[in-house]
Design an enzyme around this catalytic site. Structure first.
Site, PDB file in Angstrom:
ATOM      1  N   GLU A 134       0.556   3.339   0.947  1.00 16.34           N
ATOM      2  CA  GLU A 134       0.528   2.004  -0.695  1.00 16.34           C
ATOM      3  C   GLU A 134       0.294   3.211  -1.632  1.00 16.34           C
ATOM      4  O   GLU A 134       0.503   2.900  -2.867  1.00 16.34           O
ATOM      5  CB  GLU A 134      -0.725   1.466   0.058  1.00 16.34           C
ATOM      6  CG  GLU A 134       0.328  -0.311   0.181  1.00 16.34           C
ATOM      7  CD  GLU A 134      -0.558  -1.160   0.718  1.00 16.34           C
ATOM      8  OE1 GLU A 134      -0.147  -2.102   0.634  1.00 16.34           O
ATOM      9  OE2 GLU A 134      -1.834  -0.907  -0.163  1.00 16.34           O
ATOM     10  N   HIS A 165      -6.462   2.415   4.018  1.00 17.50           N
ATOM     11  CA  HIS A 165      -6.498   1.620   4.932  1.00 17.50           C
ATOM     12  C   HIS A 165      -5.653   1.548   5.788  1.00 17.50           C
ATOM     13  O   HIS A 165      -4.747   2.404   6.129  1.00 17.50           O
ATOM     14  CB  HIS A 165      -6.908   0.347   4.552  1.00 17.50           C
ATOM     15  CG  HIS A 165      -5.689   0.009   3.451  1.00 17.50           C
ATOM     16  ND1 HIS A 165      -5.085   0.357   2.367  1.00 17.50           N
ATOM     17  CD2 HIS A 165      -4.776  -1.613   3.646  1.00 17.50           C
ATOM     18  CE1 HIS A 165      -3.918  -0.611   2.059  1.00 17.50           C
ATOM     19  NE2 HIS A 165      -3.977  -1.359   3.049  1.00 17.50           N
ATOM     20  N   HIS A 194       5.311  -7.654   0.589  1.00 17.63           N
ATOM     21  CA  HIS A 194       4.576  -7.279   2.125  1.00 17.63           C
ATOM     22  C   HIS A 194       5.089  -8.317   3.143  1.00 17.63           C
ATOM     23  O   HIS A 194       4.625  -8.911   3.496  1.00 17.63           O
ATOM     24  CB  HIS A 194       2.827  -7.841   2.068  1.00 17.63           C
ATOM     25  CG  HIS A 194       2.292  -6.937   1.266  1.00 17.63           C
ATOM     26  ND1 HIS A 194       1.757  -6.660   0.269  1.00 17.63           N
ATOM     27  CD2 HIS A 194       1.104  -5.735   1.802  1.00 17.63           C
ATOM     28  CE1 HIS A 194       0.832  -6.067   0.068  1.00 17.63           C
ATOM     29  NE2 HIS A 194       0.983  -5.454   0.250  1.00 17.63           N
ATOM     30  N   HIS A 201      -5.379  -4.185  -4.341  1.00 16.73           N
ATOM     31  CA  HIS A 201      -4.513  -5.461  -4.093  1.00 16.73           C
ATOM     32  C   HIS A 201      -5.264  -6.409  -2.820  1.00 16.73           C
ATOM     33  O   HIS A 201      -4.030  -7.446  -3.007  1.00 16.73           O
ATOM     34  CB  HIS A 201      -2.914  -5.686  -4.441  1.00 16.73           C
ATOM     35  CG  HIS A 201      -2.601  -5.055  -2.765  1.00 16.73           C
ATOM     36  ND1 HIS A 201      -0.875  -3.923  -3.397  1.00 16.73           N
ATOM     37  CD2 HIS A 201      -2.380  -4.739  -2.019  1.00 16.73           C
ATOM     38  CE1 HIS A 201      -1.516  -3.583  -1.889  1.00 16.73           C
ATOM     39  NE2 HIS A 201      -1.671  -4.061  -0.902  1.00 16.73           N
TER      40      HIS A 201
HETATM   41  C1  DHB Z   1      -5.297  -5.823   4.087  1.00 18.91           C
HETATM   42  C2  DHB Z   1      -4.658  -5.039   2.752  1.00 18.91           C
HETATM   43  C3  DHB Z   1      -4.068  -4.483   2.543  1.00 18.91           C
HETATM   44  O1  DHB Z   1      -3.260  -4.133   1.282  1.00 18.91           O
HETATM   45  C4  DHB Z   1      -2.859  -6.088   2.400  1.00 18.91           C
HETATM   46  O2  DHB Z   1      -1.429  -5.914   1.630  1.00 18.91           O
HETATM   47  C5  DHB Z   1      -3.219  -6.363   3.530  1.00 18.91           C
HETATM   48  C6  DHB Z   1      -4.323  -6.909   4.183  1.00 18.91           C
HETATM   49  C7  DHB Z   1      -6.899  -6.080   3.959  1.00 18.91           C
HETATM   50  O3  DHB Z   1      -7.824  -5.187   3.486  1.00 18.91           O
HETATM   51  O4  DHB Z   1      -7.215  -6.682   4.591  1.00 18.91           O
HETATM   52 FE    FE Z   2      -0.837  -4.042   0.579  1.00 24.39          FE
END
Ligand code: DHB
Ligand code: FE
Length: 285
Positions: A244, A197, A59, A12
């Site tokens: 997540e 991530h 978030h 997302h």
């Molecule tokens: C990023 C990814 C995410 O899932 C998020 O909620 C906020 C930022 C990113 O890759 O920058």
């Molecule tokens: Fe996210």
């Protein structure tokens, strides 16, 4: 009766929303990301459900650190698009399905899962980016998403977070709830967020292709094994925000026990700070 026809899994990433809204999808960096969703947009047109049950995480947008529900089901008639600092994304508001959402809340809570009932919630990129990726930008002449959406928010931001197994079992309870709704509705369930991530600290920028690939394999073919993976393994292997991915197990748990058909699978690195992962599974009746 209502039934779950398919599940959709997708990252997302907020920068994807920005790329769409600013007309950058054909730039070299973004082209391969959006190409992975060409199949999906056509599939969505061919398989438009009556309702999408969309599992996502807020978030710290609608919920602050003052109040953190582990699982929150949206029972409202509609949801506004959140302003995450740059104004709300220029996408349609989300129309809910209060009747089905209330039925699912009744059934799942009586099945021993504690849900928070949410009657007002602005939805952030966690919900709008998956809708944009799957549905494209609705035309000005009919500025609406193709069907109602029940937002289901999971806390994966502030610890403690729910385990993968609890998410998987919650998915099973959601399937039971949908299948006991006395209207013929085709329902899709979407699990969103991920893949690996980390946005903060010394390991910011971490991406783990092997973890992501194994996760997708197991999600598709052996979800119970994936559900047994403890949350700390996600943090260690997939980065702090890789957690997540437990939300995908809610959608997978809601699928039939009969092996589903893999309609589409896509993986690409990088997009912003994350690996983009995506899959579509169809229930076989
Ligand atoms: C990023 C990814 C995410 O899932 C998020 O909620 C906020 C930022 C990113 O890759 O920058
Ligand atoms: Fe996210």
């Amino acid at each position: 009766m209502a039934k779950i026809t398919a599940s959709v899994y997708t990252s997302h990433i907020p920068a994807i929303g920005a790329a769409l809204d600013l007309g950058k999808t054909q730039e070299d960096y973004w082209k391969p990301v959006f190409a992975g969703y060409d199949f999906s947009k056509q599939w969505m047109k061919d398989n438009t459900p009556d309702v999408i049950f969309l599992v996502f995480n807020d978030h710290a947008t609608a919920f602050s650190l003052e109040m953190i529900p582990t699982f929150a089901i949206g029972t409202a008639a509609e949801y506004q698009i959140a302003d995450e600092g740059w104004g709300p994304r220029p996408v349609p508001k989300v129309i809910g399905h209060p009747e089905l959402a209330s039925h699912i809340a009744q059934s799942v809570i009586q099945d021993d899962f504690d849900l928070t009932i949410v009657n007002k919630m602005d939805v952030d990129h966690g919900l709008t980016v998956p809708l944009s990726l799957m549905c494209g930008q609705p035309p000005v002449s009919n500025f609406a998403w193709p069907c109602p959406v029940i937002p289901f928010a999971v806390n994966v931001v502030q610890y403690p977070v729910p385990s993968g197994m609890r998410c998987y079992k919650l998915g099973q309870a959601i399937r039971k709830a949908v299948e006991s709704y006395d209207q013929d509705l085709n329902v899709q369930i979407w699990g969103t967020g991920g893949m690996s991530h980390q946005l903060q600290g010394p390991r910011a920028g971490l991406i783990n292709k092997k973890f992501d690939s194994d996760f997708l394999d197991k999600l598709i073919a052996d979800p119970l094994a994936q559900a047994s993976v403890p949350h700390i393994d996600y943090v260690r292997e997939a980065g702090s925000e890789g957690i997540e991915l437990v939300m995908w197990l809610i959608a997978r748990g809601a699928m039939s026990t009969k092996p589903p058909k893999l309609a589409h699978r896509f993986y690409h690195v990088p997009a912003s700070n994350t690996a983009v992962g995506h899959a579509i599974l169809e229930n076989q009746f």
